[in-house]
Structure formats: C-alpha cells, structure tokens
Design a protein around this motif. Sequence first.
Motif, PDB file in Angstrom:
ATOM      1  N   LEU A   4       1.003  -1.424   0.000  1.00  0.00           N
ATOM      2  CA  LEU A   4       0.032   0.058  -0.043  1.00  0.00           C
ATOM      3  C   LEU A   4       1.000   1.342   0.042  1.00  0.00           C
ATOM      4  N   ASP A   5       1.845   1.327   0.896  1.00  0.00           N
ATOM      5  CA  ASP A   5       2.775   2.581   1.074  1.00  0.00           C
ATOM      6  C   ASP A   5       3.984   2.004   1.680  1.00  0.00           C
ATOM      7  N   ARG A   6       4.903   2.612   2.003  1.00  0.00           N
ATOM      8  CA  ARG A   6       5.969   2.519   2.434  1.00  0.00           C
ATOM      9  C   ARG A   6       5.838   1.972   3.964  1.00  0.00           C
ATOM     10  N   ALA A   7       5.000   2.472   4.774  1.00  0.00           N
ATOM     11  CA  ALA A   7       4.764   1.784   6.244  1.00  0.00           C
ATOM     12  C   ALA A   7       4.165   0.529   6.224  1.00  0.00           C
ATOM     13  N   ASP A   8       3.221   0.131   5.125  1.00  0.00           N
ATOM     14  CA  ASP A   8       2.785  -1.217   5.109  1.00  0.00           C
ATOM     15  C   ASP A   8       4.114  -2.030   4.551  1.00  0.00           C
ATOM     16  N   ALA A   9       5.104  -1.756   3.808  1.00  0.00           N
ATOM     17  CA  ALA A   9       6.258  -2.736   3.565  1.00  0.00           C
ATOM     18  C   ALA A   9       7.117  -2.723   4.710  1.00  0.00           C
ATOM     19  N   GLY A  10       7.017  -1.819   5.728  1.00  0.00           N
ATOM     20  CA  GLY A  10       7.821  -1.683   6.688  1.00  0.00           C
ATOM     21  C   GLY A  10       7.380  -2.979   7.732  1.00  0.00           C
ATOM     22  N   ARG A  11       5.743  -2.784   7.824  1.00  0.00           N
ATOM     23  CA  ARG A  11       5.407  -3.838   8.779  1.00  0.00           C
ATOM     24  C   ARG A  11       5.416  -5.256   8.274  1.00  0.00           C
ATOM     25  N   ARG A  12       5.498  -5.403   7.079  1.00  0.00           N
ATOM     26  CA  ARG A  12       5.490  -6.808   6.328  1.00  0.00           C
ATOM     27  C   ARG A  12       6.962  -7.205   6.614  1.00  0.00           C
ATOM     28  N   LEU A  13       8.097  -6.355   6.381  1.00  0.00           N
ATOM     29  CA  LEU A  13       9.235  -6.766   6.802  1.00  0.00           C
ATOM     30  C   LEU A  13       9.590  -6.775   8.299  1.00  0.00           C
ATOM     31  N   ALA A  14       8.890  -6.438   9.113  1.00  0.00           N
ATOM     32  CA  ALA A  14       8.911  -6.450  10.700  1.00  0.00           C
ATOM     33  C   ALA A  14       8.500  -8.043  10.914  1.00  0.00           C
ATOM     34  N   ARG A  15       7.274  -8.451  10.328  1.00  0.00           N
ATOM     35  CA  ARG A  15       6.873  -9.820  10.405  1.00  0.00           C
ATOM     36  C   ARG A  15       8.223 -10.906   9.940  1.00  0.00           C
ATOM     37  N   ALA A  16       8.736 -10.634   8.934  1.00  0.00           N
ATOM     38  CA  ALA A  16       9.585 -11.397   8.477  1.00  0.00           C
ATOM     39  C   ALA A  16      10.912 -11.391   8.952  1.00  0.00           C
ATOM     40  N   LEU A  17      10.959 -10.566  10.078  1.00  0.00           N
ATOM     41  CA  LEU A  17      12.436 -10.285  10.900  1.00  0.00           C
ATOM     42  C   LEU A  17      12.036 -10.492  12.409  1.00  0.00           C
ATOM     43  N   VAL A  18      10.850 -10.783  12.740  1.00  0.00           N
ATOM     44  CA  VAL A  18      10.597 -10.791  14.376  1.00  0.00           C
ATOM     45  C   VAL A  18      11.530 -11.765  14.843  1.00  0.00           C
ATOM     46  N   HIS A  19      12.222 -12.695  14.307  1.00  0.00           N
ATOM     47  CA  HIS A  19      13.355 -13.501  15.037  1.00  0.00           C
ATOM     48  C   HIS A  19      14.431 -12.813  15.205  1.00  0.00           C
ATOM     49  N   LEU A  20      14.638 -11.412  15.112  1.00  0.00           N
ATOM     50  CA  LEU A  20      15.819 -10.665  15.424  1.00  0.00           C
ATOM     51  C   LEU A  20      15.453 -10.124  16.938  1.00  0.00           C
ATOM     52  N   LEU A  21      14.526  -9.873  17.404  1.00  0.00           N
ATOM     53  CA  LEU A  21      14.035  -9.430  18.595  1.00  0.00           C
ATOM     54  C   LEU A  21      15.147  -9.806  19.827  1.00  0.00           C
ATOM     55  N   PRO A  22      15.560 -11.152  20.146  1.00  0.00           N
ATOM     56  CA  PRO A  22      16.272 -11.322  21.105  1.00  0.00           C
ATOM     57  C   PRO A  22      17.836 -10.760  20.712  1.00  0.00           C
ATOM     58  N   ASP A  23      18.050 -10.564  19.428  1.00  0.00           N
ATOM     59  CA  ASP A  23      19.448  -9.984  19.330  1.00  0.00           C
ATOM     60  C   ASP A  23      19.679  -8.359  19.299  1.00  0.00           C
ATOM     61  N   LYS A  24      18.528  -7.914  19.729  1.00  0.00           N
ATOM     62  CA  LYS A  24      18.519  -6.191  20.023  1.00  0.00           C
ATOM     63  C   LYS A  24      19.399  -5.736  18.962  1.00  0.00           C
ATOM     64  N   PRO A  25      18.925  -5.692  17.459  1.00  0.00           N
ATOM     65  CA  PRO A  25      19.510  -5.039  16.547  1.00  0.00           C
ATOM     66  C   PRO A  25      19.368  -3.508  16.518  1.00  0.00           C
ATOM     67  N   VAL A  26      20.288  -3.081  15.722  1.00  0.00           N
ATOM     68  CA  VAL A  26      20.201  -1.564  15.341  1.00  0.00           C
ATOM     69  C   VAL A  26      19.692  -1.628  13.841  1.00  0.00           C
ATOM     70  N   VAL A  27      18.618  -0.563  13.867  1.00  0.00           N
ATOM     71  CA  VAL A  27      18.129  -0.282  12.427  1.00  0.00           C
ATOM     72  C   VAL A  27      18.736   0.810  11.797  1.00  0.00           C
ATOM     73  N   LEU A  28      19.263   0.630  10.497  1.00  0.00           N
ATOM     74  CA  LEU A  28      19.722   1.985   9.819  1.00  0.00           C
ATOM     75  C   LEU A  28      18.936   2.127   8.675  1.00  0.00           C
ATOM     76  N   ALA A  29      18.407   3.442   8.235  1.00  0.00           N
ATOM     77  CA  ALA A  29      17.604   3.702   7.165  1.00  0.00           C
ATOM     78  C   ALA A  29      18.387   4.614   6.198  1.00  0.00           C
ATOM     79  N   LEU A  30      18.050   4.202   5.040  1.00  0.00           N
ATOM     80  CA  LEU A  30      18.685   5.158   3.709  1.00  0.00           C
ATOM     81  C   LEU A  30      17.612   6.226   3.627  1.00  0.00           C
ATOM     82  N   PRO A  31      17.825   7.457   3.820  1.00  0.00           N
ATOM     83  CA  PRO A  31      16.670   8.499   3.638  1.00  0.00           C
ATOM     84  C   PRO A  31      16.893   8.986   2.202  1.00  0.00           C
TER      85      PRO A  31
END
Length: 238
Positions: A4-31
Amino acid sequence: MPFLDRADAGRRLARALVHLLPDKPVVLALPRGGVPVAAELAQALHAPLDLVIARKIGTPMQPEVAMGAVVDGDAPIVLRNEDIIRYARVSEDEFRVIANAEIGEIERRRERYLAGRPSVDVHDRVVVLVDDGIATGATVRAAIRAVRRRHPARMILALPVGPTAVVEQLRRDVDELVCLEVHDRFTSVGGFFVDFRPTSDEEVLAALARCPADPDETAMPSTPPGDGATAPRVLTGH
C-alpha cells in the motif's frame, strides 16, 4: 501491487524479521524513502533507529543512471562504477563536480535530520540496513561498505522489493538478505506500491522523533510484530 505504502512495507518486513528481537538489533535507514519503512521495523523490534546517508551519482545526461554513489562517514566514501563512467564518456572533472554536489546534499541532510541526535554505535551489534527498494543497487552497495567499516557483528539487508539479478549480487555482500518481492521483470520500485509519493524532510523528522536513538526511551512491545570537509575515500567497482 504488493504494498500500500512504505509503512505497509515496513510492517511486512517486521513480520519477516521478528526472529531478531532477542538480538537487540540496530536499524539503519537510507533516507529519505527508506526511513518510513525502517521506522516501522525499528518500533516492532524495539530497536534504535539511525541513518546512513547515501546518494547516487548520476550521469550528466541521464541522472537516473548511477555511475557511482557516495555515503556519509568520517570521510565520505565514493563508489565508482567504471563501466558506466566509460560508457557515458564522463570525464574525471565531470564526475568530481557531480560527486561533490551529492556530498553537499549529504551534508545538508545530516544537519537537517541528525543535528543534536546521538549516533548509534553499531560495533559488535546486529545491524539491519533498510531501504524502500532497489533498482541498480548502487546506493545500497555503497552504504553496505560504509557500515562494514564500523565493524558490526552481523549485517542484514532488508528490502521490500528488487530485481532478481541485483538482489543476488547484494546477497554476497551481507550476512543475510530479506527481500519480500524479487522479480526478474522489473521496471521501477514505485511500480510495486499503491502510494509511492516522495518522502519529505518533515516525514523523516517525524519518524526519527518517534524512534529515538536510545531504545530504552520506548516501551517494549508486548507481542511480536504482526562540518569540516574531509577528503572522500574512493572505491572502484563494476
């Protein structure tokens, strides 16, 4: 269209990467476009959000064609695509002028977006680098090299969409690559979004405001996610 939009894409990526929660990752974005995607992911993973500011260096006659890219750092890192430079018959002076203009835009964005915001240390951390999609991959490739110099423990590239050949090339540069939509027939990133309006500076600032650099400033999710110039370093590539 998958997103739908970029936020929708981000939520879908979050579901694909939920296994990273215990790793306490850093998220870096390209503006700018990667920031709304990354903000959803950072909130879902209770992760700090920071920026990797990179710019494509386009050819003089066709600015959308990347003859290189430049990314912010202790000294700006310039990645050259020698094949495109030769094909477009771009002189060294022409390349330098365009590259310096993009370095100036990086400086503007860093001052606009990050003034007063602490940088996130990624040394020995799991890093997720996020953009809103790739076409040639030039800008993302430069960002990967810049982040590698900061010695993360593990590096993951997260993308909504990209062409098959470029995705496979980038897969060799990171420890893990997640791309939700990979297509052989690819025209543009925007063709996979219902709403792909340009992301404004104000939207970037709003996303950074709700995703602080210190993750302890936000509540842990209760459920898994549904100025002085320095000489640039120059890297060659094909």
